[in-house]
Design a protein around this motif. Structure first.
Motif, short mmCIF file in Angstrom:
data_model
loop_
_atom_site.label_atom_id
_atom_site.label_comp_id
_atom_site.label_asym_id
_atom_site.label_seq_id
_atom_site.Cartn_x
_atom_site.Cartn_y
_atom_site.Cartn_z
N CYS A 218 1.86 7.51 1.84
CA CYS A 218 1.44 6.23 1.31
C CYS A 218 0.43 6.53 0.06
O CYS A 218 -0.67 7.46 -0.02
N ILE B 218 2.33 6.99 8.90
CA ILE B 218 2.86 7.35 7.51
C ILE B 218 1.84 7.48 6.55
O ILE B 218 2.22 7.19 5.20
N ARG B 219 0.64 8.04 6.92
CA ARG B 219 -0.33 8.07 5.88
C ARG B 219 0.12 9.29 4.80
O ARG B 219 -0.22 9.13 3.50
N LEU C 82 -3.11 -1.25 12.50
CA LEU C 82 -3.72 -0.24 11.76
C LEU C 82 -3.81 -0.58 10.31
O LEU C 82 -4.84 -0.09 9.64
N CYS C 83 -2.84 -0.90 9.53
CA CYS C 83 -2.94 -1.34 8.25
C CYS C 83 -3.52 -2.76 8.11
O CYS C 83 -2.82 -3.60 7.50
N PHE D 72 -3.37 5.35 0.10
CA PHE D 72 -4.33 6.06 0.88
C PHE D 72 -4.43 7.51 0.10
O PHE D 72 -5.61 7.89 0.01
N CYS E 149 -2.64 6.30 11.07
CA CYS E 149 -1.50 5.90 10.47
C CYS E 149 -0.61 7.01 10.71
O CYS E 149 -0.50 8.09 9.68
N PRO F 205 -8.61 -0.46 6.61
CA PRO F 205 -7.30 -0.07 7.45
C PRO F 205 -7.39 1.34 8.22
O PRO F 205 -8.50 1.95 7.66
N ARG F 206 -6.94 1.48 9.37
CA ARG F 206 -7.22 2.63 10.00
C ARG F 206 -6.58 3.76 9.73
O ARG F 206 -5.35 4.27 10.39
N CYS F 207 -6.67 4.31 8.50
CA CYS F 207 -5.35 5.19 7.94
C CYS F 207 -5.28 6.68 8.71
O CYS F 207 -4.35 7.28 8.89
N THR G 13 -6.72 1.93 -0.82
CA THR G 13 -6.67 1.04 0.22
C THR G 13 -7.22 -0.20 -0.02
O THR G 13 -6.75 -1.46 0.46
N ARG H 20 0.82 -1.30 -0.08
CA ARG H 20 -0.23 -0.15 -0.07
C ARG H 20 1.06 1.28 0.06
O ARG H 20 0.57 1.95 -0.58
S1 SF4 Z 1 -2.17 5.14 5.30
FE1 SF4 Z 1 -1.42 3.64 4.00
S2 SF4 Z 1 0.08 2.25 5.30
FE2 SF4 Z 1 -1.41 3.53 6.77
S3 SF4 Z 1 -2.82 2.12 7.30
FE3 SF4 Z 1 -3.65 3.32 5.65
S4 SF4 Z 1 -3.07 1.88 3.81
FE4 SF4 Z 1 -1.85 1.22 5.47
#
Ligand code: SF4
Length: 350
Positions: free
Chosen positions: A170, A166-167, A153-154, A173, A164, A159-161, A178, A109
């Motif tokens: 990403c 690192i969103r 999270l992912c 995202f 997150c 996914p719990r973006c 996703t 992702r």
């Molecule tokens: S932002 Fe990207 S890495 Fe983060 S949870 Fe969402 S899909 Fe996964």
């Protein structure tokens, strides 16, 4: 234990396992039956057999030292590239990448890598990305961070973006993909099976077979026969058991139902208790071929699958005493396990 199993489940077994086998030499010395007994109910029993074989190689050929080198680690049974990377980086601080299911999902992702991991080119690309990102120092922490991100999270679905860290980088995202990434492999069609599993009691003994199948090899199993729906569950059993070499003295009594999954099979087991004995062959009664009579008191010490544990728990409850597995965590392998609907899952890997 963490291969294919959630950490909270593995943790309960891990502590008990380490109490019983505190180091690699203790594990290498132990008979396979003892190792499988500690693994009972955790599923994926090939892992336990491979772990013991790996311990024996470490002791007999590598001077009792677990290798630090990921390439050498991969020569041990049960250790693939990702497990080798986890051991090398987390236990020894050697910079080596991990690419388990969680990490692969995060990287797919994060960098927008499509295509199934079954395709060699996709797998190579994911490994390259994992290697490139790996820091020289604290690579174990890095790997654990990625695995944790994937586990918490992912998530595979939804996914719990927003939470997150690192969103902002990403690709999935930012491009709202996703749910598309990573590409999921086609699943085989689900097959439903119904069968009867019978605890045949003779005096203080119960009839068990040592499984030789690839999934449960080395574990003890209760006799199981396909359910003959046309004549009713209990009525067809005496004839089916006679074919196995067992004569019933009392009609089978239903004592429970268990459902579990093995790969794409959804299996419903109707559990019966019956009093019986070995059928006469010539002048003598002999144990039916492939089976043996085991004292009921020994059940708690035998390697049993999750279903076997459930039946042992039901038998013990029927005698008014919960099954007490030696050195077993609470709620495992006694009647507490009887409430679990899905007993264990087994993957094609096993
Ligand atoms: S932002 Fe990207 S890495 Fe983060 S949870 Fe969402 S899909 Fe996964």
């Amino acid at each position: 234990m963490l291969q294919q199993t959630r950490a909270e489940t593995a943790l309960r077994y891990y502590r008990r396992f380490l109490r019983r086998f505190p180091d690699v030499r203790a594990l290498a010395r132990a008979p396979e039956t003892a190792v499988l007994a500690q693994w009972s109910g955790l599923g994926y029993y090939a892992r336990a057999r491979r772990l013991r074989r790996a311990a024996r190689i470490v002791v007999n050929r590598l001077g009792g030292e677990i290798p630090k080198d990921p390439t050498l680690l991969q020569t041990l049974p049960g250790v693939g590239g990702s497990t080798a990377g986890a051991i090398a980086s987390i236990a020894f601080g050697v910079p080596a990448p991990v690419l388990d299911g969680n990490v692969a999902r995060v990287l797919s992702r994060l960098f927008g890598i499509g295509g199934s991991r079954r395709r060699a080119a996709v797998e190579r690309r994911l490994w390259r990305v994992a290697e490139t990102l790996l820091p020289e120092r604290q690579s174990g922490d890095w790997n654990q961070g990625l695995m944790e991100l994937g586990a918490t999270l992912c998530l595979p679905r939804r996914p719990r973006c927003p939470a997150c860290p690192i969103r902002q980088w990403c690709v999935a995202f930012r491009s709202r993909r996703t749910e598309e990434l990573p590409a999921s492999a086609p699943r085989p069609a689900t097959v439903f099976e119904r069968r009867a599993v019978v605890a045949v009691i003779d005096g203080g003994r119960v009839l068990l077979a040592r499984s030789e199948g690839p999934l449960l090899a080395g574990l003890y199993e209760f006799p199981a026969v396909p359910l003959d729906e046309s004549v009713g569950a209990a009525r067809g059993l005496p004839a089916s058991l006679r074919r196995l070499g067992v004569e019933l003295r009392t009609p089978p009594v239903p004592i429970g139902v268990a459902r579990h999954s093995i790969v794409n099979r959804r299996i419903e087991s109707q559990i019966f208790r019956a009093v019986g004995h070995a059928a006469r062959r010539g002048a003598k009664r002999r144990s039916p071929s492939g089976f043996r009579w085991v004292p009921l008191g020994r059940l708690a010490r035998l390697p049993l699958s999750g279903l076997g544990l459930r039946i042992a728990g039901l038998l013990a409850e029927g005698q008014g005493q919960p099954l007490r597995r030696p050195d077993r965590p609470e709620g495992q392998g006694n009647s507490g396990g009887a409430r679990r609907r899905t007993i264990e899952g087994v993957s094609p890997e096993d």
